[in-house]
Design an enzyme around this catalytic site. Structure first.
Site, PDB file in Angstrom:
ATOM      1  N   ASP A  63     -38.745 -20.876   6.008  1.00  0.00           N
ATOM      2  CA  ASP A  63     -40.049 -20.659   5.464  1.00  0.00           C
ATOM      3  C   ASP A  63     -41.251 -21.541   4.723  1.00  0.00           C
ATOM      4  OD1 ASP A  63     -42.337 -18.062   6.052  1.00  0.00           O
ATOM      5  OD2 ASP A  63     -40.960 -17.033   4.093  1.00  0.00           O
ATOM      6  N   GLY A  94     -40.409 -12.233  -0.318  1.00  0.00           N
ATOM      7  CA  GLY A  94     -38.844 -11.692   0.041  1.00  0.00           C
ATOM      8  C   GLY A  94     -37.939 -11.654  -0.215  1.00  0.00           C
TER       9      GLY A  94
END
Length: 868
Positions: free
Chosen positions: A627, A514
Site C-alpha cells: 500500500d 484501514g
C-alpha cells in the site's frame, strides 16, 4: 675439520653473493637467497620496475625466528601477499627459483612450500608494479601468478574470483591463517568465523545490487568495491565508497584480525580506513572471547557468568563447568540423556549472530526435545530455541561472544548453555555409599563426619533446585500474558493506562486508515508519539500478535517509521510509533500553500526508495508493503522522510488475508497484477512507487475524476479548476485527468518540463525532470519482470546506475486505461454510476457503489486498502 668448514662457508657466500643485490623487475632461474644474505637489504631481493612493490624474506617480529617470503607495498611497508604463511623458516632457510618454479626450504633442506607443477619451463620471475608476482616462460606466457592465490589482502586492480578466500592472519606478528575468512560466492561476499557465517556483504547499507546476475569476480578501486557479473563489464553488486582525494593514494581490501572486511587508503604517510563492515563490531563472533558479552561499552560477562582468566567468561557457579566439544564426530540424535547436563539460560535479549545463518536441526519441537538433541551431541555447546516457531539451533564445536539487543528489543530465540556439574558423580555415589561410610567414620570422626554430611546436603539441595529450575523451562502451562513476555524480539510493552494518559483518553486523532485510528500522545518522559488503535484485527491471541510485532519491531532503517512499542489490553491492540511532525506527504503535496521545492521532492523520492529497498532485500524478513501511497509517507520538520504501516498485513487473520487478496492497496496505485492471476511480489510496490513519483513531479493526484454535488453543479479538482462539463440530459460529465498517460506522451516527445508542476517553472532543469519521469515510467511497466528493483531505483536516483529507458511496448496499456478513464460514460451523480463495457460494479458498503473495470485503473473511489 674447522678449516674445511670455514672454507665451505666462504665458498658459499662468494658463490651466492649475487643474491644480496636488489634486483629490479625480474630474476632468472638458478637463483637462491636467504634472509641472512639479505640483512643489508632489510630482506629485500626484488623490486618492481617503478619501485612500488618489493619481494623480501622478512621476520615480522624481530625477537622470533619466523621468516616469510612476502610482497610488500614499498611506501607503507604493508604486506599484501605471503607465500609460506603457515610454515615460516629461519634466517638460514632459503628461497630458490629453478626452471620448475619457486621452492622454499627449511634449515635441513626440506621443501616446505612451492609453486604447483607448471605447463612449461620457467624463464623468469617478475614483480610487477601492480603487486603481482609472476612466472613467465620463454614466450612470455604466464605460468603462475600470486594474484591467483591471495592471502588476506587484495590490491587496487586485482581480480578476486568466485571461490576465492581471504583468510585473516592470526596477529601482526604471526602471518599464519586465523579464524576469520572472507569468501566470494556467486551470490554475495560471505564473512565466516571458523567456517560459521556471521555476515554478508549485501547486508551493509552501502552495498547495492545493480543486476540480478551471478557474481564472477570482485575488484576494489578508487571509488568502491565492485562484484562483476557475466560478462565482467557488468557490475552485479557495488559498495560505494567516498572516492580517494588523490589518484596517488593507495587502496587495499583486507580481512582483518578482528573479523571485519576493510578498505584502507594510504594517504601520504598514514593509513585511513574508508570502509569497514560489519559496522557493528559486536558482530565479530569472538570479539569478547567465549561467552563474553559484547556491547558499545566494551566486553563484559552476562548475568550468571564471571570473567575467565585468559579471555571470555565462565559460569559464576564454580560447581558448573563448560564441556569441551568432541569436534563434531558424533551427529546429533534424539535422546533422553538431558539429565546428564544442566542448561543455564542466557538473559533475555542475548543474541548470537551466527544463529541467523544456520538452519535449525529441527522445527516445531518443544524445548525438552531441543535440549535432548544438544545433550546427545558431544559437539553441542549450547542451543537457541525459537519460543514461537519451535526451531532448534545447535551451537556445535565453537562458541564465541554474545551480544544484547539494543533499544530494549530482544532476539527471536532463547539461548541455553550446556554445563556439567562437577559434583554430579560425587552426588550419585553419595546416595548409596554415604550411609555405610558414615557408620564407619562417625565413631572415630564425629565432628568431621557431621561437617561432611552438612556440606553434602547443601550441595544436593542446590543441585536439586537447579534441576527443578531447568525442568520449569519445559512447562507449557504459561498464561497468555507470560507467553507474550517470553517472545523474544518484542519492543517495549506499554500499559493501557499509560496510553490513555498519553493520549488524554484518545482525544486527539491525527489520521485513520484501514487498520484503525491514529492518535497523538505524549509519554511521561515528554516523548511525542503516534498511537495507532487497531480496530481491524482478527481474533488473534496475544502470543500470535506479539510474534508479528517482534518481527516488525526488529526492522530499523532511517527511512522507516520506528515502532517504539505496543500494548495488548483485553482484545484491544495498540501500536506506538515515533511521531512525524509534518504528517503525511499528501497533506503537504496536494494541499493549498507554497509548493514544495524540487530538491525537497527529490529527497522524498530517494528516501522512500531507500526504505522500500530495505524492506524488499535487506531486512531479515522480506516485507512487501502492498500500500505505497503519499498517505503512508510521513515527514518531519527537517524533511526527513519515513514510510509507515509496513508489515501490518502480518496482523491479519488468515480469513482476512484471503479477503484482501485482490483488494489490498489504494485506487490509483494498484499494479495490474492485483486483478489478474499474476503473483504479487516486491515489483507490486515498485509500480505503486512509480505512481507516487509521478505525483511528486506534477504536485497533484494522478487520477482526477471528481463527483458533482448532486445538483448538476460541477465540482472542482484539487487545483481548484472545474473538472465537470455538461452532457446530454443536463447530466454533468466528468472531465477526468489521467497523468500517467500524459507522462508517457510527453516522454515520447521529450517535453519533460511540461510535466513539472507549473509553480516550479524556471526552478527545474530538463535533465532533472527527465531523470524522474524515466524512472517513474520504468516502474510502471505492465510486465513486473521489466520493472527495476527498488535497489536499482535507488542507484538510478543516486546516479550510480544509468537511468534505464522505459520500454514503450510495456507501457501501451496506459493508453487504453487513459482513454477509458476519460470516457464521458464514466459518470457519477449522487449514488448513480454509468458503467462502460468491460466494467464491473464493486460495492464496498451499502451507500458507496463504485465503478471498477477488470483492471487496476478503475478501482472504486473508495479506498479498498488492507493494511494502512
Amino acid at each position: 675439520m674447522a678449516t674445511v668448514a670455514t672454507c665451505l662457508l666462504f665458498f658459499t657466500l662468494f658463490t651466492t653473493s649475487y643474491s644480496a643485490i636488489i634486483n629490479t623487475g625480474s630474476v632468472t632461474p638458478n637463483f637462491t637467497t636467504t634472509h641472512f644474505l639479505l640483512i643489508d637489504n632489510e630482506g629485500v631481493f626484488l623490486r618492481s620496475i617503478n619501485g612500488t612493490y618489493t619481494a623480501a624474506i622478512i621476520n615480522p617480529k624481530p625477537t622470533s625466528q619466523s621468516y616469510y617470503l612476502l610482497i610488500r607495498h614499498a611506501s607503507s611497508g604493508t604486506v599484501v601477499w605471503t607465500a609460506n604463511r603457515n610454515t615460516p623458516i629461519s634466517n638460514s632457510g632459503d628461497v630458490r627459483l629453478s626452471y620448475t618454479g619457486i621452492t622454499i626450504h627449511d634449515d635441513s633442506g626440506v621443501s616446505i612450500w612451492s609453486t604447483p607443477a607448471l605447463q612449461s619451463t620457467v624463464a623468469s620471475l617478475h614483480l610487477l608494479d601492480s603487486g603481482n608476482l609472476i612466472l613467465l616462460d620463454r614466450f612470455n606466457k604466464t605460468l603462475w601468478q600470486s594474484f591467483d592465490h591471495p592471502t588476506d589482502t587484495i590490491v587496487t586492480g586485482q581480480r578476486f574470483p568466485v571461490g576465492g578466500s581471504l583468510i585473516a592472519i592470526n596477529s601482526p606478528d604471526d602471518f599464519s591463517e586465523g579464524d576469520y575468512t572472507f569468501n566470494l560466492t556467486s551470490g554475495d561476499g560471505i564473512l565466516r568465523w571458523k567456517s560459521l557465517t556471521y555476515y554478508r556483504l549485501l547486508m551493509d547499507p552501502k552495498a547495492v545490487r545493480n543486476l540480478n546476475q551471478p557474481v564472477s569476480s570482485l575488484m576494489v578501486n578508487g571509488s568502491g568495491i565492485y562484484l562483476f557479473g557475466s560478462p565482467e563489464s557488468n557490475v552485479a553488486i557495488r559498495v560505494l565508497i567516498t572516492p580517494a582525494a588523490a589518484v596517488s593514494e593507495y587502496r587495499i581490501l583486507k580481512m582483518s584480525t578482528d573479523g571485519q572486511l576493510v578498505v584502507m587508503r594510504y594517504a601520504k604517510t598514514e593509513w585511513v580506513t574508508d570502509f569497514s563492515t560489519p559496522g557493528d563490531s559486536c558482530r565479530s563472533p569472538s570479539r569478547c572471547g567465549k561467552l563474553g558479552l559484547c556491547s558499545t561499552g566494551g566486553c563484559s560477562c552476562p548475568p550468571g557468568f564471571r570473567t575467565a582468566p585468559v579471555s571470555g567468561c565462565l559460569l559464576s557457579d564454580k560447581l558448573l563447568s563448560l564441556p569441551e566439544s568432541c569436534g563434531g564426530n558424533k551427529p546429533p540424535r534424539e535422546s533422553n540423556s538431558s539429565e546428564n547436563f544442566i542448561y543455564v539460560q542466557l538473559a533475555a535479549g542475548m543474541k548470537y549472530y551466527p544463529v541467523d545463518f544456520i538452519d535449525p536441526v529441527r522445527n516445531g519441537v518443544v524445548l525438552s526435545t531441543c535440549k535432548s538433541l544438544c545433550s546427545a551431541s558431544c559437539s553441542c555447546l549450547a542451543f537457541f530455541y525459537g519460543n514461537q516457531s519451535g526451531s532448534c539451533h545447535l551451537i556445535e564445536n565453537h562458541m564465541g561472544s554474545i551480544t544484547s539487543s539494543s533499544n530494549n528489543v530482544t532476539d527471536d530465540k532463547l539461548g541455553f548453555v550446556k554445563t556439567i556439574s562437577s559434583s554430579q558423580n560425587q552426588d550419585d555415589n553419595s546416595n548409596s555409599d554415604f550411609p555405610v561410610v558414615g557408620l564407619i567414620l562417625l565413631p572415630a570422626t564425629g565432628v568431621l563426619a557431621v561437617s561432611v554430611f552438612a556440606i553434602w546436603m547443601c550441595r544436593r539441595t542446590k543441585n536439586n533446585k537447579m534441576r527443578q529450575n531447568s525442568k520449569k523451562l519445559d512447562d507449557n502451562s504459561y498464561s497468555d500474558d507470560l507467553e507474550m513476555f517470553s517472545i523474544a524480539g518484542l519492543p517495549v510493552r506499554f500499559d493501557h493506562e499509560d496510553l490513555v494518559e498519553a493520549t488524554v483518553n484518545f482525544s486527539t486523532p491525527i489520521g485513520s486508515g484501514g487498520f484503525g485510528t491514529v492518535y497523538k500522545g505524549v509519554l511521561r518522559d515528554k516523548t511525542v508519539v503516534a498511537v495507532k488503535k487497531i480496530t481491524a484485527l482478527g481474533a488473534q491471541g496475544k502470543k500470535e500478535f506479539g510474534t508479528e510485532i517482534a518481527i516488525i519491531g526488529n526492522i530499523h532503517h532511517v527511512n522507516l517509521v520506528k515502532l517504539k512499542g505496543f500494548c495488548a489490553h483485553g482484545r484491544e491492540r495498540f501500536l506506538v510509533y515515533e511521531y512525524m511532525s509534518r504528517g503525511s506527504l499528501d497533506r503537504t503535496l496536494f494541499c493549498p500553500g507554497p509548493p514544495m521545492e524540487w530538491q525537497e521532492r527529490f529527497e522524498i523520492a530517494l528516501g522512500t526508495a531507500r526504505g522500500l529497498a530495505y524492506l524488499h532485500s535487506e531486512c531479515e524478513h522480506k516485507i512487501i508493503h502492498c500500500d505505497v501511497k503519499p498517505e503512508n509517507i510521513l515527514l518531519s520538520d527537517n524533511m526527513q522522510v519515513k514510510i509507515s504501516d509496513f508489515g501490518l498485513s502480518k496482523l491479519l487473520s488468515p480469513e482476512q488475508s484471503g479477503l484482501f487478496t485482490t483488494m489490498r492497496g489504494t485506487r490509483g496505485y494498484l499494479a495490474p497484477e492485483w486483478l489478474t492471476n499474476t503473483a504479487i511480489s516486491d515489483k507490486t510496490d515498485v509500480y505503486s512507487y512509480g505512481m507516487v513519483l509521478l505525483e511528486l513531479i506534477q504536485g497533484r493526484k494522478n487520477c482526477v475524476q471528481p463527483l458533482s454535488d448532486g445538483s448538476g453543479n460541477p465540482s472542482t479538482s484539487t487545483d481548484g479548476q472545474s473538472s465537470i462539463s455538461s452532457g446530454s440530459n443536463n447530466r454533468p460529465r466528468a472531465r477526468a485527468f489521467y497523468f500517467p498517460l500524459q507522462a508517457l506522451e510527453m516522454h515520447e516527445e521529450g517535453q519533460y518540463l511540461d510535466l513539472v508542476e507549473p509553480r516550479l517553472a524556471g526552478r527545474v532543469t530538463s535533465d532533472e525532470a527527465e531523470k524522474l519521469v524515466k524512472v517513474a515510467l520504468c516502474c510502471l511497466h505492465e510486465d513486473p519482470a521489466l520493472r527495476p528493483t527498488m535497489t536499482n531505483v535507488v542507484a538510478m536516483l543516486e546516479g550510480t546506475l544509468l537511468v534505464s529507458e522505459p520500454r514503450l511496448e510495456s507501457l501501451n496499456f496506459l493508453r487504453v486505461y487513459g482513454r477509458r478513464f476519460t470516457e464521458p460514460s464514466t459518470v457519477v451523480t449522487g449514488a448513480e454510476i454509468e458503467v462502460p463495457s468491460g466494467f464491473m460494479v464493486v460495492t464496498n458498503d451499502s451507500s458507496s457503489p463504485s465503478a471498477s473495470p477488470n483492471s487496476f485503473s478503475y478501482m472504486s473511489s473508495q479506498q479498498v486498502s488492507g493494511p494502512r
